[in-house]
Scaffold this active site. Structure first.
Site, PDB file in Angstrom:
ATOM      1  N   ARG A 183      22.963  17.367  25.531  1.00 53.37           N
ATOM      2  CA  ARG A 183      22.581  16.242  26.306  1.00 53.37           C
ATOM      3  C   ARG A 183      23.702  15.074  26.348  1.00 53.37           C
ATOM      4  O   ARG A 183      23.730  14.219  26.966  1.00 53.37           O
ATOM      5  CB  ARG A 183      21.392  15.481  25.357  1.00 53.37           C
ATOM      6  CG  ARG A 183      20.166  16.443  25.226  1.00 53.37           C
ATOM      7  CD  ARG A 183      19.040  15.523  24.791  1.00 53.37           C
ATOM      8  NE  ARG A 183      18.769  14.612  25.450  1.00 53.37           N
ATOM      9  CZ  ARG A 183      17.750  14.682  26.205  1.00 53.37           C
ATOM     10  NH1 ARG A 183      17.215  15.717  26.533  1.00 53.37           N
ATOM     11  NH2 ARG A 183      17.344  13.650  27.113  1.00 53.37           N
ATOM     12  N   GLU A 227      31.334  23.310  37.968  1.00 55.06           N
ATOM     13  CA  GLU A 227      31.005  22.680  36.832  1.00 55.06           C
ATOM     14  C   GLU A 227      31.563  22.863  35.633  1.00 55.06           C
ATOM     15  O   GLU A 227      31.680  22.307  34.619  1.00 55.06           O
ATOM     16  CB  GLU A 227      29.407  22.323  36.731  1.00 55.06           C
ATOM     17  CG  GLU A 227      28.605  23.681  36.529  1.00 55.06           C
ATOM     18  CD  GLU A 227      27.014  23.112  36.679  1.00 55.06           C
ATOM     19  OE1 GLU A 227      26.680  22.212  36.303  1.00 55.06           O
ATOM     20  OE2 GLU A 227      26.349  24.167  36.920  1.00 55.06           O
ATOM     21  N   LYS A 243      28.388  26.403  40.440  1.00 55.85           N
ATOM     22  CA  LYS A 243      28.539  27.065  38.956  1.00 55.85           C
ATOM     23  C   LYS A 243      30.243  27.043  38.536  1.00 55.85           C
ATOM     24  O   LYS A 243      30.679  26.551  37.614  1.00 55.85           O
ATOM     25  CB  LYS A 243      28.178  28.594  38.932  1.00 55.85           C
ATOM     26  CG  LYS A 243      26.486  28.393  38.874  1.00 55.85           C
ATOM     27  CD  LYS A 243      25.973  28.054  37.492  1.00 55.85           C
ATOM     28  CE  LYS A 243      25.385  26.826  37.754  1.00 55.85           C
ATOM     29  NZ  LYS A 243      24.260  26.380  37.998  1.00 55.85           N
ATOM     30  N   GLU A 274      25.086  27.650  45.299  1.00 62.76           N
ATOM     31  CA  GLU A 274      24.835  27.661  43.815  1.00 62.76           C
ATOM     32  C   GLU A 274      25.983  28.320  43.264  1.00 62.76           C
ATOM     33  O   GLU A 274      26.520  27.730  42.166  1.00 62.76           O
ATOM     34  CB  GLU A 274      23.617  28.546  43.456  1.00 62.76           C
ATOM     35  CG  GLU A 274      23.313  28.605  41.936  1.00 62.76           C
ATOM     36  CD  GLU A 274      23.350  27.520  41.258  1.00 62.76           C
ATOM     37  OE1 GLU A 274      23.030  26.483  41.690  1.00 62.76           O
ATOM     38  OE2 GLU A 274      23.045  27.597  39.891  1.00 62.76           O
ATOM     39  N   HIS A 318      33.096  24.907  62.510  1.00 56.39           N
ATOM     40  CA  HIS A 318      33.094  23.486  62.903  1.00 56.39           C
ATOM     41  C   HIS A 318      34.184  22.544  61.955  1.00 56.39           C
ATOM     42  O   HIS A 318      33.879  21.294  61.969  1.00 56.39           O
ATOM     43  CB  HIS A 318      31.617  22.924  62.738  1.00 56.39           C
ATOM     44  CG  HIS A 318      30.706  23.792  63.716  1.00 56.39           C
ATOM     45  ND1 HIS A 318      30.938  23.528  65.191  1.00 56.39           N
ATOM     46  CD2 HIS A 318      29.893  24.669  63.519  1.00 56.39           C
ATOM     47  CE1 HIS A 318      29.996  24.439  65.939  1.00 56.39           C
ATOM     48  NE2 HIS A 318      29.487  25.328  64.711  1.00 56.39           N
ATOM     49  N   CYS A 321      22.627  11.711  26.288  1.00 58.32           N
ATOM     50  CA  CYS A 321      22.394  11.025  25.057  1.00 58.32           C
ATOM     51  C   CYS A 321      21.232  11.882  24.294  1.00 58.32           C
ATOM     52  O   CYS A 321      20.140  12.035  24.827  1.00 58.32           O
ATOM     53  CB  CYS A 321      22.077   9.881  24.785  1.00 58.32           C
ATOM     54  SG  CYS A 321      23.538   8.779  25.339  1.00 58.32           S
ATOM     55  N   LYS A 338      23.132  17.770  30.183  1.00 55.60           N
ATOM     56  CA  LYS A 338      21.875  18.896  30.721  1.00 55.60           C
ATOM     57  C   LYS A 338      20.993  18.311  31.400  1.00 55.60           C
ATOM     58  O   LYS A 338      20.517  18.640  32.488  1.00 55.60           O
ATOM     59  CB  LYS A 338      21.685  19.655  29.544  1.00 55.60           C
ATOM     60  CG  LYS A 338      20.122  20.568  29.597  1.00 55.60           C
ATOM     61  CD  LYS A 338      20.959  21.725  30.335  1.00 55.60           C
ATOM     62  CE  LYS A 338      20.042  22.804  30.748  1.00 55.60           C
ATOM     63  NZ  LYS A 338      20.634  23.713  31.624  1.00 55.60           N
ATOM     64  N   TRP A 342      26.495  10.367  25.432  1.00 61.70           N
ATOM     65  CA  TRP A 342      27.181  10.619  26.955  1.00 61.70           C
ATOM     66  C   TRP A 342      27.240   9.100  27.597  1.00 61.70           C
ATOM     67  O   TRP A 342      26.396   8.624  27.753  1.00 61.70           O
ATOM     68  CB  TRP A 342      26.144  11.485  27.967  1.00 61.70           C
ATOM     69  CG  TRP A 342      26.430  11.703  29.063  1.00 61.70           C
ATOM     70  CD1 TRP A 342      27.537  12.874  29.404  1.00 61.70           C
ATOM     71  CD2 TRP A 342      26.787  11.126  30.289  1.00 61.70           C
ATOM     72  NE1 TRP A 342      27.773  12.902  30.723  1.00 61.70           N
ATOM     73  CE2 TRP A 342      27.203  11.656  31.225  1.00 61.70           C
ATOM     74  CE3 TRP A 342      26.004   9.850  30.806  1.00 61.70           C
ATOM     75  CZ2 TRP A 342      27.148  11.367  32.551  1.00 61.70           C
ATOM     76  CZ3 TRP A 342      26.103   9.600  32.042  1.00 61.70           C
ATOM     77  CH2 TRP A 342      26.636  10.118  33.042  1.00 61.70           C
ATOM     78  N   ASN A 353      18.956   6.149  24.115  1.00 61.35           N
ATOM     79  CA  ASN A 353      19.198   7.076  25.247  1.00 61.35           C
ATOM     80  C   ASN A 353      18.662   6.271  26.333  1.00 61.35           C
ATOM     81  O   ASN A 353      17.366   5.733  26.592  1.00 61.35           O
ATOM     82  CB  ASN A 353      18.393   8.399  25.169  1.00 61.35           C
ATOM     83  CG  ASN A 353      18.491   9.382  26.422  1.00 61.35           C
ATOM     84  OD1 ASN A 353      19.297   9.127  27.159  1.00 61.35           O
ATOM     85  ND2 ASN A 353      17.432  10.198  26.524  1.00 61.35           N
ATOM     86  N   GLY A 354      19.527   6.004  27.535  1.00 63.48           N
ATOM     87  CA  GLY A 354      18.990   5.459  28.803  1.00 63.48           C
ATOM     88  C   GLY A 354      20.159   4.182  29.050  1.00 63.48           C
ATOM     89  O   GLY A 354      21.347   4.117  28.613  1.00 63.48           O
TER      90      GLY A 354
HETATM   91  O1  M6R Z   1      16.629  19.299  35.013  1.00 65.27           O
HETATM   92  P1  M6R Z   1      16.686  19.524  36.474  1.00 65.27           P
HETATM   93  O2  M6R Z   1      16.560  20.990  37.208  1.00 65.27           O
HETATM   94  O3  M6R Z   1      16.103  18.297  37.304  1.00 65.27           O
HETATM   95  O4  M6R Z   1      18.231  19.245  36.745  1.00 65.27           O
HETATM   96  C1  M6R Z   1      18.916  18.980  38.052  1.00 65.27           C
HETATM   97  C2  M6R Z   1      20.477  19.005  37.915  1.00 65.27           C
HETATM   98  O5  M6R Z   1      20.688  18.005  37.227  1.00 65.27           O
HETATM   99  C3  M6R Z   1      20.888  20.271  37.375  1.00 65.27           C
HETATM  100  O6  M6R Z   1      20.657  21.566  38.021  1.00 65.27           O
HETATM  101  C4  M6R Z   1      22.567  20.326  37.443  1.00 65.27           C
HETATM  102  O7  M6R Z   1      23.043  20.399  38.496  1.00 65.27           O
HETATM  103  C5  M6R Z   1      22.941  21.515  36.661  1.00 65.27           C
HETATM  104  N1  M6R Z   1      23.949  21.239  35.800  1.00 65.27           N
HETATM  105  C6  M6R Z   1      23.314  22.623  37.525  1.00 65.27           C
HETATM  106  O8  M6R Z   1      23.793  23.790  36.708  1.00 65.27           O
END
Ligand code: M6R
Length: 608
Positions: free
Chosen positions: A27, A489, A486, A482, A505, A2, A603, A74, A100-101
């Protein structure tokens, strides 16, 4: 999760709020709304959908006012819908709130308020705030807010206004971020600095349990007990240009291409090649304690956690410092033995991730120094840490982290070199060798980014596949994780990141011609081992795409190559991650996915 924005000043609030919401959209983006006040009237517009839908609605049904609030959502409580979209109002429609929250005790508050005669219209937790303020209102909005926050539990940042106490916006913070922007005869209240950069760079970062009152008479701050407090403003060095796409189709693509420069900037002041030293003035005052640390514990989430896994290998190899890496969301619930000799390193792009903040708060008084590696000056993490290394990535808008990952691993490399030299385990010559190669990294990154056709062609070729495996060992294992994250997501394709040696395994059972493997296999100490893992996949009809600087030795073992330049083995993640980011981006784009705002994500994850 949010985004909140408030504006009080001479400009048209609708335009300021709308433009601000566009910049806050990363956000949250399932519904949006704004409210403006003109005289005694509140005009409200809310939609299910994105800011462009809100904009279209406002074009069809224009509203105007003198000051106002905006919100992009959100959803946590109540499905995305127009009725659940913020701003929310009290019974009489005189008090307007954006939030927000999560208000954790909203059910009991709601029950009590309903008994007192309040009528609720939405499924949200936010609506209780409006009714609580209404219940406590006797002419002063800030007094009502000070009373209301006493009974609220959870993590919240909210802003409110009311024409009954006109020309005023009141904001309260207990958890998620809230900042105040100070312009020429104008004030802003926002979840972060990005939406106000077009107007001002002067900001006040609010701390937890603080209330801000923005009015035509000036700016005031109180704590939750109602005591006035004085706050200092900061001049930011971020510019509005940094949050423009500048010709790129998406922020994510722009941010991928910014990585060489980000690494260059991170290194620019830090490397002292003549002496084999790294300059990290931020750490000097704590040098004695840092070099005596018994172990490092890295705490992070998501992409920052993957950077932490790379940091672990750096710290062990270069600084001979035993290092653990922990998911903040798990760590916070464990009975962990931490001692005052343990260095805690919290990594977070946003500095607002709820799990990371909770994990470090749980260590207060038990651990040694807390070092934050963070991209956002003034964020909660930065304010709570004893030491901070700010990553030099500039604002990252794409929800998928890219340039902040490179900035994090660059910072962790510097930290490992600095600690290695400070602890005495790292020879000057070895430090210089790595530093020299580190300086060449931005150029090598550019070589990859300037030759993206091969990645794009492969991405097109494989965009119809539903499952991918990403394999790596040693320092390439976090890169595999990673790369898989990517792809998941932003393209919604199933991808598993796995350690090459773990294949046999279990996961090897998944292998067939429908599940291609991206093998991250630079020429390093595990090259031969990874080659064996690749051969095991090929023996089971798997398709293998190899990211490597050693095509010659893999020629008859894999199906496709993504070549990368050679570098020092510890530095290969700077290079291997780039084709994986481009691969995910290209597939997502080809599939028509919303690259910068993938579904269900936000984000910065400011709720648990
Ligand atoms: O702001 P932060 O680095 O603490 O955020 C951590 C994760 O939420 C963030 O890396 C998330 O996994 C991203 N969407 C990855 O691309």
């Amino acid at each position: 999760m949010c985004g909140i924005i408030g504006y009080l000043g001479p400009k048209s609030p609708v335009n300021v709020l709308l433009e601000g919401l566009k910049k806050l959209e990363y956000r949250g983006y399932d519904s949006a709304g704004l409210a403006v006040v003109k005289g005694k009237e509140i005009y409200l517009c809310r939609v299910k959908g994105k800011i462009k839908d809100l904009e279209a609605n406002l074009r069809a049904n224009p509203i105007d006012g003198h000051y106002g609030l905006g919100h992009t959502r959100w959803a946590t409580h109540g499905r995305p819908s127009e009725i659940n979209a913020h701003p929310h109002r009290d019974c009489e429609g005189n008090i307007v709130v954006v939030h927000n929250g999560i208000i954790e005790n909203y059910l009991s508050l709601k029950e009590r308020l309903i008994k007192n005669g309040h009528v609720f219209k939405t499924e949200t937790d936010t609506e209780v705030i409006a009714h609580l303020i209404e219940e406590n209102f006797s002419g002063s909005l800030e007094e009502a807010v000070i009373c209301a926050v006493q009974s609220m539990e959870g993590s919240f940042a909210f802003a409110c206004l009311s024409p009954l106490d006109p020309e005023k916006i009141v904001g309260a913070r207990s958890g998620p971020p809230l900042i105040v922007g100070i312009g020429e005869e104008e004030y802003f209240l926002a979840s972060d600095v990005i939406p106000i950069l077009d107007h001002t760079r002067r900001v006040v970062f609010m701390a937890d349990q603080e209330i801000a009152i923005l009015s035509r008479d000036g700016l005031k701050f109180f704590d939750f007990s109602g005591q006035p407090i004085s706050k200092v403003s900061t001049e930011l060095n971020w510019s509005p240009l940094m949050v423009e796409k500048r010709g790129f189709k998406h922020f994510m693509l722009k941010e991928i291409y910014e990585q060489p420069q980000v690494v260059r900037e991170t290194l620019s002041e830090a490397l002292s090649l003549d002496f084999g030293e790294v300059n990290l003035p931020e750490l000097e005052a704590a040098k004695d304690r840092l070099k005596e640390c018994r172990q490092a514990v890295i705490i992070a989430c998501g992409t920052s956690y993957h950077a932490g896994l790379i940091g672990q290998i750096m710290l062990e190899s270069l600084a001979a410092l035993p290092t653990r890496v922990e998911y903040a969301s798990e760590f916070r619930y464990r009975d962990i033995l931490i001692s005052p000799e343990d260095l805690i390193i919290a990594i977070s792009q946003s500095g607002e991730t709820a799990d990371t903040l909770a994990a470090i708060r749980g260590l207060k008084g038990k651990s040694g120094p807390l070092l934050a590696i963070c991209n956002v000056p003034g964020s909660s993490l930065v304010r709570e840490a004893e030491l901070t290394l700010l990553t030099q990535a500039g604002p990252e808008v794409g929800v998928a982290a890219t340039k902040t990952f490179s900035a994090q691993i660059a910072t962790l490399t510097l930290l490992a070199l600095w600690l290695g030299r400070a602890r005495g385990g790292l020879e000057k010559e070895k430090a210089i060798e790595i530093m020299l190669e580190l300086q060449r990294i931005p150029h090598r990154m550019e070589q990859i980014l300037n030759n993206k056709e091969r990645v794009e062609n492969l991405a097109y070729r494989f965009s119809s596949y539903s499952h991918f495996l990403y394999l790596g060992r040693w320092i390439s294992y976090p890169v595999a994780l990673e790369g898989a994250l990517k792809l998941k997501e932003i393209s919604y394709i199933h991808a598993e990141g796995y350690a090459g040696g773990e294949m046999k395994h279990g996961p090897i059972a998944l292998i067939d011609e429908k599940m291609p493997t991206l093998a991250v296999i630079p020429k390093d100490r595990v090259f031969e081992k990874m080659l064996s893992n690749i051969n095991e996949i090929k023996a089971r009809d798997g398709i293998v795409i190899a990211l490597t600087d050693n095509q010659a030795e893999l020629e008859n073992h894999v199906d496709y190559f993504l070549p990368i330049p050679s570098t020092h083995p510890l530095l290969s993640p700077f290079l291997t991650v780039l084709p994986l980011q481009l691969f995910a981006y290209t597939i997502a784009y080809r599939l028509g996915a919303d690259v910068d705002q993938p579904r269900n994500l936000a984000k910065s994850v400011t709720v648990e």
